[in-house]
Design an enzyme around this catalytic site. Structure first.
Site, PDB file in Angstrom:
ATOM      1  N   GLU A   1       7.067  46.256 -30.983  1.00 37.67           N
ATOM      2  CA  GLU A   1       7.380  44.903 -30.528  1.00 37.67           C
ATOM      3  C   GLU A   1       7.262  44.900 -29.019  1.00 37.67           C
ATOM      4  OE1 GLU A   1      11.015  42.158 -29.792  1.00 37.67           O
ATOM      5  OE2 GLU A   1      10.696  42.236 -31.954  1.00 37.67           O
TER       6      GLU A   1
ATOM      7  N   CYS B   1      12.651  39.609 -24.616  1.00 37.53           N
ATOM      8  CA  CYS B   1      11.245  39.309 -24.870  1.00 37.53           C
ATOM      9  C   CYS B   1      11.038  37.922 -25.457  1.00 37.53           C
ATOM     10  CB  CYS B   1      10.639  40.379 -25.772  1.00 37.53           C
ATOM     11  SG  CYS B   1      11.574  40.676 -27.288  1.00 37.53           S
TER      12      CYS B   1
END
Length: 488
Positions: free
Chosen positions: A255, A289
């Site tokens: 990720e 994020c």
């Protein structure tokens, strides 16, 4: 408000069932990002520590009952969750080491414990099927543990990001080596102490290696004895991991970065939406994020949103995370502060408008890594500060004319992690969500995550999915067995 006094902590490596210092004797310091004070020490390991941990995990996977006993795995996970639930002080340690406000730390601990229990339930229900394909012949499709998993964990949400890879890895039957960011070594070690204290956990199934450099992480990526590598972090590091892992062809779960867009349509409640987006932009001081980074607003409501968002961001109380009423704490360290502040300064010189100019506060906050929120307006979606992930409280405001323009602007990015759509029109919300090239799209919300909801990115935002059923898949292999009994 000063941080609560705590005895100095010592985070050690955990290898083959033993808490121990680094093989080379290295020791580093853990500091509070709110004031620079020392909160403890950590073992500064490296290559030798990583190799010992990998060997321990390999032996445990190959010789213990762990991969084959689902009931054992479930019970260990449930006991771990129970033990963590009694450690109420861990939220304060998370705030002290990471800097986030207490409400976020409490929420992170609760979410992590919930996810452990979720995967404890999954441990007893491995997918697979067994069928008779012809008289006397049977076909079975089994899912089984992939092997040794290397988990490289970032500092921004160190507990929940640890759990969302460690819990499914353990539920699947893998043995693991955890390599956390050194900035959050203390909270990681404390969380894993509760797992290590579960008496039925086989020796060597869980290992922890701390380091301030990258030798241990590089060994996890390159080692033939590591079958799965899970990493959360920057896109650049993810690319290097993919290249370094290629010779071993190990399974990867990555990720990576994001540049989340919030698309605000004319029928949205501008005041309420601005407040929600401001909170989503400054969660973990913007160091997430999926944080809101670009706000795309229909031309008819653009000026109204500009004023509302400026007010919402400017009203956030920036203070140490344990301060009552704090809405945003410090950035993680001096390097992060320098990078984000430097990018903001460059953006000020070329953006169309500086709506809210953030900066370093003085006074009692001067010794910490604090940075107040910034809001700039800009129409060129190719500008570096629109395209690059600036990992802090930096937000770009953009105008769009219609739905097609909004989608085109939002999709003009190399990332594809998350986005949000703000509208009271349900059909439009779903239509736009389908058109966006993102792994997660929220409608009238941003950053709402659940243990059972798979997350991950399109394009350069990553490979694989975390949370939910798909999160388990990253740590499983599929095996086909054909059995003919007619000749026996």
């Amino acid at each position: 408000m000063s941080q609560p006094s705590m005895s100095p902590l010592s985070a050690l490596n955990y290898i083959d069932g033993q808490w121990q210092g680094a093989v080379g004797g290295g020791v580093a310091t853990s500091r509070n990002p709110a004031d620079g004070s020392v909160i403890g020490s950590l073992a500064a390991g490296g290559l030798a520590d990583a190799r010992a941990a990998i060997a321990s995990a390999r032996h445990a996977f190959d010789t213990s009952l762990w991969p084959h006993d689902a009931r054992l795995r479930q019970n260990v996970l449930l006991q771990w969750a129970e033990r963590l639930e009694k450690r109420h002080e861990l939220a304060a340690l998370l705030t002290q080491e990471n800097g986030k406000v207490m409400a976020q730390s409490r929420g992170e601990m609760a979410a992590a414990i919930s996810e452990i229990r979720y995967y404890a339930g999954m441990a007893r229900h491995m997918p697979g099927h067994f069928t008779e394909v012809e008289p006397g012949a049977y076909s079975a499709t089994l899912r089984e543990a992939a092997g040794v998993a290397g988990l490289i964990i970032p500092w921004n949400a160190p507990v929940v990001l640890l759990i969302r890879s460690l819990a499914p890895a353990l539920a699947a039957g893998c043995s693991v080596v955890v390599k956390p960011a050194h900035q959050t070594a203390q909270i990681t070690a404390q969380v894993l102490r509760e797992l290590a204290a579960v008496e039925t956990l086989p020796r060597g199934v869980v290992n922890l290696v701390l380091e301030t450099g990258s030798e241990a992480a590089q060994e996890l990526v390159a080692s033939e004895d590591v079958d799965v590598l899970s990493f959360t972090g920057s896109n650049g590091t993810g690319q290097r991991i993919m290249a370094a892992a290629a010779p071993t062809m190990k399974k990867l779960s990555l990720e990576l970065g994001g540049k989340s867009c919030c698309l605000v349509f004319p029928d949205a409640d501008i005041g309420a939406t601005a407040q929600r987006i401001a909170a989503a932009a400054t969660v973990i001081s913007g160091q997430q994020c999926t944080a809101a980074r670009r706000v795309l607003v229909h031309a008819a409501r653009y000026d109204e949103m500009k004023h509302a968002l400026k007010h919402a961001l400017g009203s956030i109380v920036v203070a140490p995370g344990d301060t009552p009423g704090a809405g945003m704490g410090p950035l993680i360290d001096a390097q992060a502060l320098e990078q984000v502040a430097g990018a903001a300064e460059r953006a000020f010189d070329i953006c169309d408008e500086v709506v809210l100019q953030g900066g370093r506060p003085g006074g009692r906050l001067a010794n910490g890594h604090f940075l107040t929120p910034t809001l700039v307006a800009h129409q060129d979606s190719g500008a570096f500060f629109v395209q690059d992930e600036i990992f802090g409280p930096f937000v770009v405001l953009e105008r769009f004319e219609d739905e097609k323009d909004a989608v085109a602007r939002a999709n003009h990015t190399v990332f594809g992690l998350s986005a949000s759509v703000w509208t009271q029109d349900g059909d439009r919300g779903m239509r736009v969500a389908r058109a966006l090239r993102n792994g997660t799209v929220w409608i009238n919300d941003h950053n709402r995550l659940f243990a059972e909801a798979e997350t991950g990115g399109y394009r350069r935002s990553g490979v694989g999915r975390l949370h939910g059923y798909e999160g388990l898949n990253d740590f499983l292999e599929t095996k086909h067995i054909y059995r003919s009994v007619g000749l026996v």
